[in-house]
Design a protein around this motif. Structure first.
Motif, PDB file in Angstrom:
ATOM      1  N   LEU A  50       0.823  -1.217   0.000  1.00  0.00           N
ATOM      2  CA  LEU A  50       0.000   0.000   0.000  1.00  0.00           C
ATOM      3  C   LEU A  50       0.857   1.266   0.000  1.00  0.00           C
ATOM      4  N   VAL A  51       1.994   1.217   0.674  1.00  0.00           N
ATOM      5  CA  VAL A  51       2.853   2.382   0.833  1.00  0.00           C
ATOM      6  C   VAL A  51       4.158   2.141   0.070  1.00  0.00           C
ATOM      7  N   HIS A  52       4.504   3.087  -0.811  1.00  0.00           N
ATOM      8  CA  HIS A  52       5.696   2.950  -1.654  1.00  0.00           C
ATOM      9  C   HIS A  52       6.597   4.170  -1.453  1.00  0.00           C
ATOM     10  N   PRO A  53       7.465   4.147  -0.451  1.00  0.00           N
ATOM     11  CA  PRO A  53       8.340   5.306  -0.206  1.00  0.00           C
ATOM     12  C   PRO A  53       9.231   5.650  -1.393  1.00  0.00           C
ATOM     13  N   SER A  54       9.588   4.673  -2.189  1.00  0.00           N
ATOM     14  CA  SER A  54      10.474   4.931  -3.328  1.00  0.00           C
ATOM     15  C   SER A  54       9.840   5.871  -4.338  1.00  0.00           C
ATOM     16  N   GLN A  55       8.510   5.943  -4.361  1.00  0.00           N
ATOM     17  CA  GLN A  55       7.824   6.836  -5.287  1.00  0.00           C
ATOM     18  C   GLN A  55       8.102   8.306  -4.973  1.00  0.00           C
ATOM     19  N   LEU A  56       8.467   8.567  -3.703  1.00  0.00           N
ATOM     20  CA  LEU A  56       8.739   9.955  -3.307  1.00  0.00           C
ATOM     21  C   LEU A  56      10.115  10.425  -3.761  1.00  0.00           C
ATOM     22  N   GLU A  57      10.997   9.471  -4.085  1.00  0.00           N
ATOM     23  CA  GLU A  57      12.360   9.756  -4.538  1.00  0.00           C
ATOM     24  C   GLU A  57      13.055  10.732  -3.579  1.00  0.00           C
ATOM     25  N   GLU A  58      13.621  11.829  -4.084  1.00  0.00           N
ATOM     26  CA  GLU A  58      14.330  12.771  -3.213  1.00  0.00           C
ATOM     27  C   GLU A  58      13.386  13.494  -2.252  1.00  0.00           C
TER      28      GLU A  58
END
Length: 617
Positions: A50-58
């Protein structure tokens, strides 16, 4: 799912799950961080997806820094400088010598037990020097320990965060430089640490001083915009410090909070409440996002070595650091032992470890994920074990005490002053408030701290120290004012131990009035306060301390029919001293201070007769 939708959903899920974890933690009285870690790992790409921290990138790194700025500023804002001065020696030793011992001990534990390579062990040791104010302060709020002990733990947690975090960053710089293309000089290594503390401290102190001066100028910043202006100021100061020297913003946020509160800004309490809410939101969001990057198999791979490393930190390294740092301190061995036990890690350790994992991966280190896994394992175990056992251990060590904790007494009449003096004699810090200046002078002549003002105004209660008070007695001659004061204290300052003096039913203390105060009436029953004040002034009243016998009934005081000539003022429970109220249940071994209009022998005989009768009922 990609792009904006994925980012939006990630943030929304993180906030929602984080606040759900906070609600459940509050409901079941559990450490919130434990649930946040569990929710984050479960909701991440390796769980429910559900949560994808990598999508936030920098953007993740920026989000982490902005949230950490608010969290550290809020923590420093809540640290009382006046109290800190009383524990300055202990706090100074813990954040200097204690940090050094913790660093060496943590490094050895990671090297010898976890099997980390030396550079990684050195980093881990620096990371775990920090204790978290986001864990320590909420934990201590639920406990009644001596104020100096509480201040020491809070002061260490707040000041050690920038010191330990910047130490870890400096160690990372050295490690990467040694194993990279360019070696760092000795001066470069020194400046990597001291420079960040110096730059951050100067920028933060200046920012806090400027902001407090702006807020003092009348009508310059509208009241409805003050919270937002302060938020913008914190982020601006943090960003300026970071632009001058990377990672100096951590120190700047703490220095700004300490500098800002020195300015004694009007309505500072409302700002603290706003920052506390933002802190809860920031912690909830960050822990979900950071934990979502963890893979359970990586944590499981640390196995018994990882658990043993954390236990070594808790049972060997932390006690050794406290012992060496606090030699010669006036604290008792019980207090030192309690400090040695309380060392949970929090959001700063988690955020710095997450950033380190990315930096190490970029620099070519393959064990960065292990560093992250062991750091989160440390957070989970220390928060769980120490958070759940702090209260029982404090009780076992005999540290559950109200000594030094502030009590507000609203009303400066004879009965209020009499009760205030008894509280002070037993170690409570008492502040008296009354609108009548002559009564305030009378309280001051008796050695009490007293202020003139209307206790129905938030600003008056705030000036008297309501934001740090643990209990309140409203004992004016007006029962309606007493009830309203108690309501204000509970709603605006979260003083749950607030007790009003109410009059007899025929004079206004009807069922609705009693219901408004939650049924907890000062002195156990409605009384005619003017009658008792007349007795104090003109009758031969006596005061005596009565030991509760084993035959005393196990029922609330409000259900016990005490003789009308006796008035219980204060209950003494070990080192805890509190105003007697209708919700109290007295037990064997406790003592009660009575005011009596009959001779002590006659009063004791009446109480002795009452015990078996009440027991039968």
């Amino acid at each position: 799912m990609h792009g904006e939708s994925a980012v939006l959903l990630t943030i929304a899920w993180a906030i929602g799950l984080g606040l759900l974890a906070q609600i459940l933690a509050h409901r079941f009285r559990l450490p919130a961080i434990v649930l946040l870690l569990a929710f984050g790992v479960t909701a991440g790409p390796y769980g429910l997806n559900l949560v994808h921290p990598s999508q936030l990138e920098e953007g993740l790194g920026i989000l982490v820094k902005l949230a950490v700025a608010i969290i550290l500023f809020e923590g420093a804002l809540n640290l009382r400088l006046g109290d800190l001065r009383q524990a300055a020696r202990e706090v100074r030793s813990l954040v200097t010598l204690g940090v050094l011992v913790s660093w060496v001990g943590g490094t050895l534990a990671a090297l010898l037990i976890a099997g980390f390579p030396f550079p990684l062990a050195l980093l881990f040791g620096a990371l775990v020097t920090v204790t978290g104010p986001t864990v320590v302060q909420p934990l201590l709020k639920r406990m009644r320990v001596p104020r100096r002990l509480k201040t020491t733990l809070e002061g260490e947690a707040i000041l050690i965060d920038p010191i330990g975090a910047i130490l870890a960053v400096a160690v990372l710089d050295v490690v990467i430089s040694i194993y990279g293309a360019e070696a760092l000089t000795l001066w470069g290594a020194f400046w990597a640490y001291a420079g960040r503390l110096l730059v951050g401290g100067v920028v933060g102190y200046a920012g806090g001083a400027i902001l407090s001066r702006l807020f003092k100028v009348r009508r310059l910043v509208p009241a409805e915009l003050r919270n937002l202006v302060a938020l913008a100021g914190v982020w601006l100061v943090f960003a300026i410090a970071e632009s001058l020297l990377s990672e100096a913003g951590i120190m700047a946020a703490v220095a700004m909070g300490l500098s800002f509160q020195r300015g004694e800004v009007p309505e500072e309490r409302r700002l603290r409440q706003f920052k506390e809410q933002l802190t809860v939101l920031g912690i909830s969001l960050l822990f979900i996002l950071l934990a979502a990057n963890l893979r359970l198999e990586v944590i499981a791979a640390e196995g018994w070595r990882g658990v043993a490393t954390v236990l070594a930190l808790m049972f060997v390294v932390r006690p050794a650091a406290v012992y060496l740092a606090m030699r010669g301190s006036s604290f008792t061995w019980q207090e030192k032992l309690f400090i040695a036990w309380i060392g949970p890690r929090g959001i700063v350790a988690a955020s710095v470890a997450s950033l380190f994992a990315l930096s190490l991966e970029t620099a070519g280190f393959t064990d960065g994920e292990r560093l992250l896994a062991l750091t989160f394992l440390t957070i989970a175990l220390t928060v769980t074990l120490q958070g759940l056992t702090a209260n029982p251990i404090a009780r076992l060590l005999g540290l559950k005490s109200t000594t030094g904790h502030r009590a507000l007494v609203v009303g400066a009449g004879p009965l209020a002053r009499y009760t205030a003096r008894i509280l002070e004699e037993h170690g409570r810090r008492v502040t008296v408030i009354d609108r009548n200046l002559s009564l305030v002078y009378a309280a001051q002549r008796e050695g009490l701290e007293a202020h003139q003002g209307n206790a129905l105004e938030e600003e008056v209660l705030e000036r008297a120290g309501a934001d740090e008070a643990e209990s309140l007695l409203a004992a004016t001659a007006n029962p309606e004012v007493n009830v309203l004061t108690v309501q204000l204290a509970r709603e605006a300052f979260n003083i749950t131990r607030a007790y009003p003096v109410v009059d007899t039913p025929e004079k206004g203390a009807g069922p609705q009035l009693v219901e408004q105060v939650g049924g907890r009436i000062a002195f156990g029953r409605p009384i005619d306060i003017r009658d008792w004040e007349h007795a104090l002034n003109y009758e031969p009243v006596e005061t005596f301390v009565w030991a509760v016998p084993k035959e005393w009934p196990n029922v609330p005081l409000g259900e016990v029919r005490l003789p009308p000539e006796l008035l219980p003022l204060v209950r003494i429970q070990g080192r805890n001293v509190e105003v007697a109220h209708s919700g109290q249940t007295w037990r064997k071994g406790e003592r009660v201070v009575f005011l009596s209009r009959v001779p002590e022998a006659e009063a004791l005989e009446a109480l002795q007769r009452l015990a078996p009768v009440a027991q039968e009922e």
